[in-house]
Design a protein around this motif. Sequence first.
Motif, PDB file in Angstrom:
ATOM      1  N   UNK A 145       0.831  -1.208   0.000  1.00 45.67           N
ATOM      2  CA  UNK A 145       0.000   0.000   0.000  1.00 45.67           C
ATOM      3  C   UNK A 145       0.862   1.254   0.000  1.00 45.67           C
ATOM      4  N   UNK A 146       1.876   1.289   0.857  1.00 44.06           N
ATOM      5  CA  UNK A 146       2.756   2.453   0.919  1.00 44.06           C
ATOM      6  C   UNK A 146       3.528   2.620  -0.387  1.00 44.06           C
ATOM      7  N   UNK A 147       3.948   1.512  -0.968  1.00 47.35           N
ATOM      8  CA  UNK A 147       4.686   1.561  -2.226  1.00 47.35           C
ATOM      9  C   UNK A 147       3.808   2.119  -3.345  1.00 47.35           C
ATOM     10  N   UNK A 148       2.550   1.707  -3.381  1.00 47.69           N
ATOM     11  CA  UNK A 148       1.625   2.207  -4.393  1.00 47.69           C
ATOM     12  C   UNK A 148       1.307   3.682  -4.170  1.00 47.69           C
ATOM     13  N   UNK A 149       1.181   4.088  -2.913  1.00 44.27           N
ATOM     14  CA  UNK A 149       0.872   5.484  -2.610  1.00 44.27           C
ATOM     15  C   UNK A 149       1.993   6.407  -3.073  1.00 44.27           C
ATOM     16  N   UNK A 150       3.217   6.086  -2.683  1.00 50.73           N
ATOM     17  CA  UNK A 150       4.347   6.911  -3.105  1.00 50.73           C
ATOM     18  C   UNK A 150       4.604   6.782  -4.608  1.00 50.73           C
ATOM     19  N   UNK A 151       4.354   5.607  -5.138  1.00 54.71           N
ATOM     20  CA  UNK A 151       4.502   5.431  -6.573  1.00 54.71           C
ATOM     21  C   UNK A 151       3.551   6.330  -7.344  1.00 54.71           C
ATOM     22  N   UNK A 152       2.333   6.509  -6.803  1.00 54.96           N
ATOM     23  CA  UNK A 152       1.374   7.402  -7.439  1.00 54.96           C
ATOM     24  C   UNK A 152       1.842   8.842  -7.444  1.00 54.96           C
ATOM     25  N   UNK A 153       2.510   9.253  -6.364  1.00 54.46           N
ATOM     26  CA  UNK A 153       3.080  10.603  -6.318  1.00 54.46           C
ATOM     27  C   UNK A 153       4.181  10.766  -7.350  1.00 54.46           C
ATOM     28  N   UNK A 154       5.109   9.849  -7.317  1.00 58.11           N
ATOM     29  CA  UNK A 154       6.310  10.014  -8.127  1.00 58.11           C
ATOM     30  C   UNK A 154       6.050   9.823  -9.618  1.00 58.11           C
ATOM     31  N   UNK A 155       5.098   8.966  -9.961  1.00 58.36           N
ATOM     32  CA  UNK A 155       4.825   8.712 -11.373  1.00 58.36           C
ATOM     33  C   UNK A 155       4.220   9.920 -12.064  1.00 58.36           C
ATOM     34  N   UNK A 156       3.646  10.850 -11.301  1.00 57.79           N
ATOM     35  CA  UNK A 156       2.981  12.014 -11.902  1.00 57.79           C
ATOM     36  C   UNK A 156       3.952  13.140 -12.248  1.00 57.79           C
ATOM     37  N   UNK A 157       5.195  13.039 -11.783  1.00 62.35           N
ATOM     38  CA  UNK A 157       6.160  14.110 -12.062  1.00 62.35           C
ATOM     39  C   UNK A 157       6.674  14.006 -13.492  1.00 62.35           C
ATOM     40  N   UNK A 158       6.903  15.121 -14.164  1.00 65.51           N
ATOM     41  CA  UNK A 158       7.421  15.079 -15.545  1.00 65.51           C
ATOM     42  C   UNK A 158       8.860  14.566 -15.584  1.00 65.51           C
ATOM     43  N   UNK A 159       9.191  13.902 -16.670  1.00 69.56           N
ATOM     44  CA  UNK A 159      10.535  13.356 -16.841  1.00 69.56           C
ATOM     45  C   UNK A 159      11.589  14.457 -16.975  1.00 69.56           C
TER      46      UNK A 159
END
Length: 271
Positions: A145-159
């Motif tokens: 759950x924590x991995x998915x939560x932080x993954x959702x944050x980080x995946x939204x940042x532009x490359x």
Amino acid sequence: MDWVWRLLLFLWAASIVFPIVWIVLQSLRTNAEFFQNIWELPSQLQWGNYTKAWTSYNVGKSLLNTLYYVGVSLVLGTFLTALNAYALTRMQFRGRAFIWSLIMLSLFLPGINALIPQYILMKTLHLTNSLTGLIILDSFGENVFFLMLLGGFMASFPKDLEESGAIDGASLFQIFWKIIVPLSTPGIVTVAIFKFLGLYNNFLGPLIYLSDPAKHTIGVNMYHANMKMQFTSDWVTMFAGIIIVMIPSIIFYILFQKRIMAGATMGAMKG
């Protein structure tokens, strides 16, 4: 219909608050008053019950053990979760999709299934009956759950963030630490709060791995105190100990409840 929902929410809140208030009142009574009528108010406030609970149940020592266990596990575990989330969402490497698939698969496996293999591994590495061993187990045992939560944050940042950092000469870890982590602060704080509450209330792990009473955390300590009630029946002191144990988590939640709601909402929007 608004009043119906308000009434339901009020009843729900009352069902949570009432037991806490009842325990507080019972902790300020004598045992004689408690056994006579559990619904009466205390005739005189017995604050000495809290002093007795602190000394007789060795609450101070168990709180120090809990502080060490929770503090180190919280810092190390949150850092590793952020690092893993970054690697799985921002880095491109062969097998990443397969690793994510295995992580998602673990959601369908009850955690209790890993209890025996974990214990055998801890026993083999001589990490049982050790707070440090328990810290290692909880820190490196990733929560999906924590991995998915932080993954959702980080995946939204532009490359472009990583590309600009690389152009400026930043290493991979510097990009993670100086660019991604500051931007992911709301999610990291949310994860840290949930980790704290989970670690502070963790009972099964310390019960299984810690056999020395001097190393018991607060949850295990109060469990053994409860077992003594069949011989002593000193319930008012037991209630006082429960209130002492609840205070840190209640204060922590009151201070950070807005962070929990904001972080969880932002995570849902970004995920």
